[in-house]
Motif scaffolding. Structure first.
Motif, PDB file in Angstrom:
ATOM      1  N   TYR A 241       0.861  -1.183   0.000  1.00 30.44           N
ATOM      2  CA  TYR A 241       0.000   0.000   0.000  1.00 30.44           C
ATOM      3  C   TYR A 241       0.890   1.222   0.000  1.00 30.44           C
ATOM      4  O   TYR A 241       1.950   1.229   0.625  1.00 30.44           O
ATOM      5  N   ASP A 242       0.450   2.277  -0.724  1.00 30.06           N
ATOM      6  CA  ASP A 242       1.191   3.529  -0.663  1.00 30.06           C
ATOM      7  C   ASP A 242       0.243   4.685  -0.958  1.00 30.06           C
ATOM      8  O   ASP A 242      -0.745   4.524  -1.677  1.00 30.06           O
ATOM      9  N   LEU A 243       0.542   5.845  -0.384  1.00 28.30           N
ATOM     10  CA  LEU A 243      -0.243   7.053  -0.614  1.00 28.30           C
ATOM     11  C   LEU A 243       0.710   8.235  -0.690  1.00 28.30           C
ATOM     12  O   LEU A 243       1.630   8.330   0.117  1.00 28.30           O
ATOM     13  N   HIS A 244       0.508   9.063  -1.712  1.00 27.39           N
ATOM     14  CA  HIS A 244       1.305  10.297  -1.827  1.00 27.39           C
ATOM     15  C   HIS A 244       0.355  11.471  -2.057  1.00 27.39           C
ATOM     16  O   HIS A 244      -0.699  11.311  -2.688  1.00 27.39           O
ATOM     17  N   ARG A 245       0.789  12.646  -1.564  1.00 27.87           N
ATOM     18  CA  ARG A 245       0.000  13.862  -1.779  1.00 27.87           C
ATOM     19  C   ARG A 245       0.159  14.342  -3.222  1.00 27.87           C
ATOM     20  O   ARG A 245       1.224  14.195  -3.812  1.00 27.87           O
ATOM     21  N   SER A 275       4.278   1.885  -8.267  1.00 29.23           N
ATOM     22  CA  SER A 275       5.482   1.028  -8.232  1.00 29.23           C
ATOM     23  C   SER A 275       5.867   0.717  -6.786  1.00 29.23           C
ATOM     24  O   SER A 275       6.312  -0.402  -6.483  1.00 29.23           O
ATOM     25  N   HIS A 276       5.689   1.691  -5.882  1.00 27.08           N
ATOM     26  CA  HIS A 276       6.030   1.462  -4.472  1.00 27.08           C
ATOM     27  C   HIS A 276       5.127   0.381  -3.858  1.00 27.08           C
ATOM     28  O   HIS A 276       5.599  -0.493  -3.132  1.00 27.08           O
ATOM     29  N   ALA A 277       3.828   0.438  -4.144  1.00 23.51           N
ATOM     30  CA  ALA A 277       2.903  -0.564  -3.594  1.00 23.51           C
ATOM     31  C   ALA A 277       3.224  -1.953  -4.135  1.00 23.51           C
ATOM     32  O   ALA A 277       3.225  -2.942  -3.392  1.00 23.51           O
TER      33      ALA A 277
HETATM   34 MG    MG Z   1       5.948   5.846  -1.702  1.00 25.46          MG
END
Ligand code: MG
Length: 393
Positions: A241-245, A275-277
Motif C-alpha cells: 500500500y502507498d499514498l502520496h499527496r 510502483s512502491h505498492a
Molecule cells: Mg511511496
C-alpha cells in the motif's frame, strides 16, 4: 466403532539411495511420512494411529509427528514388512473394531479412499485399494540361456489383473488371523496376501492412480511433478500500500508511466506510488522486508533512482530468496486523472521491471467518490497484492 490406523514406515528405502529412509525425504514443505500420516490424521473415520519405523528412527519419527492431533504411538519395526505390521498390531487395543494399514510411502492417499476401504472392511472383513492394470501384462518365462535376457511365457488377461495399493483394512479378528499366519511361517508382501492364505476373502476397492508408492528416484521425481505449488504449501501472498499527496509543479508518474496532468505526486525521486505498492507486495510475499528498509529515502544512493529501477531490484531479492512472481494485481485510487488510457503501458512497464510477462500484471482504477482526501484530489493511493511460488524440492 474404534478404528486404529497402522502407518507402515519400517523400510529403509535403500532403492532411493542417499542414505536417508524414503519416508524422511521432503516433498515440498513436509516429509513423505508427515504427509501420509497427515491424511490419515485428518480422516474422521480413524481414532488412533500407530506408526511403525526402524528402531533407530523411533525418536526422530516422534518429533516429526508432533503435529498429529490424534493419539499416536511410534513403535519399532522388524526386518520384513510383515514383521513390522505384526509388531504394530501387538500395540492395537483389544477394543479396536477395524485396523487400517497404510504405506508411509504413499503420501497422495485421499480421505475418501481411506473411508471407502474401512467401510468395505466393516462389511466384508477385509478390503484393499487396488487399480486395474492398464498395460497388457506378460508373465515371464523362466528360461533364457543368456543372463538378463527374458522371454514372454504367456499373456495374462488384463481385465482380471489388479495392482494392490494401500490402504488395506481388516476387522481386527481377520488381521489377527493374518498376523498369526505370518508368525507361523507364512509369507506375504502385504497384509491381504496373509489374510488370503489364512482363508479370508479380501474385497477390492477402486484405488487411485495418484496414490503412487515412492520407492525409486524416478518415483520421487514423479511425485514432485504431481504436486502443484498449492499442495506443496509453497504459494505465498503479499500486500502493498502507498499514498502520496498531489501537489503543483511535479510530474505525475504511476507504474513508470508519466501521465499528463496539472499536478504530480510529492515525494523523493518520482514518487511513483503504484510502483512502491507493487514493490512492497512482492517483498512481502517473499517475507524479505519492505521498500523503506531496502531503499531508505535518507540514503543518497536511492535519491535519484526511478521507482521502476527499485522494483527491479526488489524482484531480484525475491528471486534470490527462491521465489518466482506468479502475478500482481493493483488498484490506483485517484479522483483524477482517469488512468484507463495508461493501464496497458503501466502493465508493460511494471512487468518488464519484474522480468515477467505483462499478462501476469493487472492494474485497475477507482475513484474516491468525491469524499475524503482522495475524493478531494489531495492524494492518490495504491494497493497491490502479489503471489509468489517456490519451486518444489
Ligand atoms: Mg511511496
Amino acid at each position: 466403532m474404534l478404528v486404529v490406523a497402522i502407518i507402515a514406515a519400517g523400510g529403509r528405502g535403500e532403492r532411493l539411495g542417499a542414505g536417508v529412509p524414503k519416508q524422511w525425504l521432503r516433498l515440498g514443505d513436509r516429509t513423505i511420512l508427515e504427509r501420509s500420516v497427515g491424511v490419515v490424521d485428518a480422516s474422521p473415520r480413524v481414532d488412533e494411529i500407530i506408526a511403525v519405523v526402524p528402531q533407530d528412527l523411533v525418536v526422530l519419527a516422534s518429533e516429526h509427528l508432533r503435529r498429529v492431533t490424534k493419539p499416536v504411538q511410534v513403535v519399532s519395526g522388524g526386518p520384513r514388512r510383515q514383521d513390522s505390521v505384526a509388531n504394530a498390531f501387538a500395540h492395537v487395543r483389544a477394543e479396536a473394531d477395524v485396523v487400517v494399514i497404510h504405506d508411509a510411502a504413499r503420501p497422495f492417499v485421499t480421505g475418501d479412499l481411506i473411508d471407502r476401504t474401512i467401510t468395505a472392511a466393516v462389511e466384508d472383513g477385509a478390503a484393499i485399494a487396488a487399480i486395474l492394470a492398464r498395460d497388457t501384462v506378460k508373465h515371464v518365462e523362466q528360461t533364457g540361456d543368456v543372463k538378463d535376457v527374458k522371454y514372454v511365457g504367456s499373456t495374462l488377461a488384463r481385465d482380471a489383473i489388479y495392482l494392490a495399493q494401500t490402504p488395506q483394512a481388516f476387522r481386527r479378528n481377520v488381521l489377527q488371523a493374518a498376523v498369526a499366519f505370518g508368525r507361523a511361517g507364512g509369507v506375504g508382501t502385504d497384509e491381504a496376501a496373509l489374510a488370503e492364505q489364512a482363508g479370508h476373502r479380501v474385497r477390492l476397492i477402486e484405488g487411485d492412480r495418484r496414490n503412487i508408492k515412492i520407492t525409486t528416484p524416478e518415483d520421487l521425481a514423479f511425485a514432485r511433478a504431481l504436486m502443484g505449488p498449492e499442495d506443496a504449501g509453497l504459494m505465498r501472498v503479499g500486500t502493498g500500500y502507498d499514498l502520496h499527496r498531489l501537489v503543483d509543479h511535479r510530474p505525475l508518474v504511476l507504474g513508470g508511466v508519466t501521465i499528463p496532468f496539472d499536478k504530480g505526486l510529492a515525494g523523493h525521486s518520482d514518487a511513483d506510488a503504484l510502483s512502491h505498492a507493487v514493490t512492497d507486495a512482492i517483498l512481502g510475499a517473499a517475507a524479505v522486508g519492505d521498500i523503506g528498509q531496502h531503499f531508505p529515502d535518507a540514503d543518497p544512493q536511492w535519491r535519484g533512482a526511478s521507482s521502476l529501477d527499485l522494483l527491479g531490484r526488489a524482484a531480484a531479492l525475491v528471486d534470490a530468496a527462491g521465489f518466482r512472481i506468479a502475478n500482481v494485481d493493483a488498484v490506483v485510487v485517484a479522483e483524477r486523472p482517469t488512468i484507463a488510457p495508461y493501464v496497458a503501458r503501466m502493465r508493460q512497464a511494471l512487468a518488464a521491471a519484474m522480468r515477467i510477462e505483462a499478462a501476469r500484471v493487472s492494474v485497475k482504477g477507482k475513484t474516491g467518490e468525491g469524499i475524503g482526501e482522495i475524493g478531494r484530489g489531495e492524494a492518490i493511493a495504491c494497493h497491490a497484492v502479489a503471489l509468489v511460488l517456490r519451486a518444489v524440492e
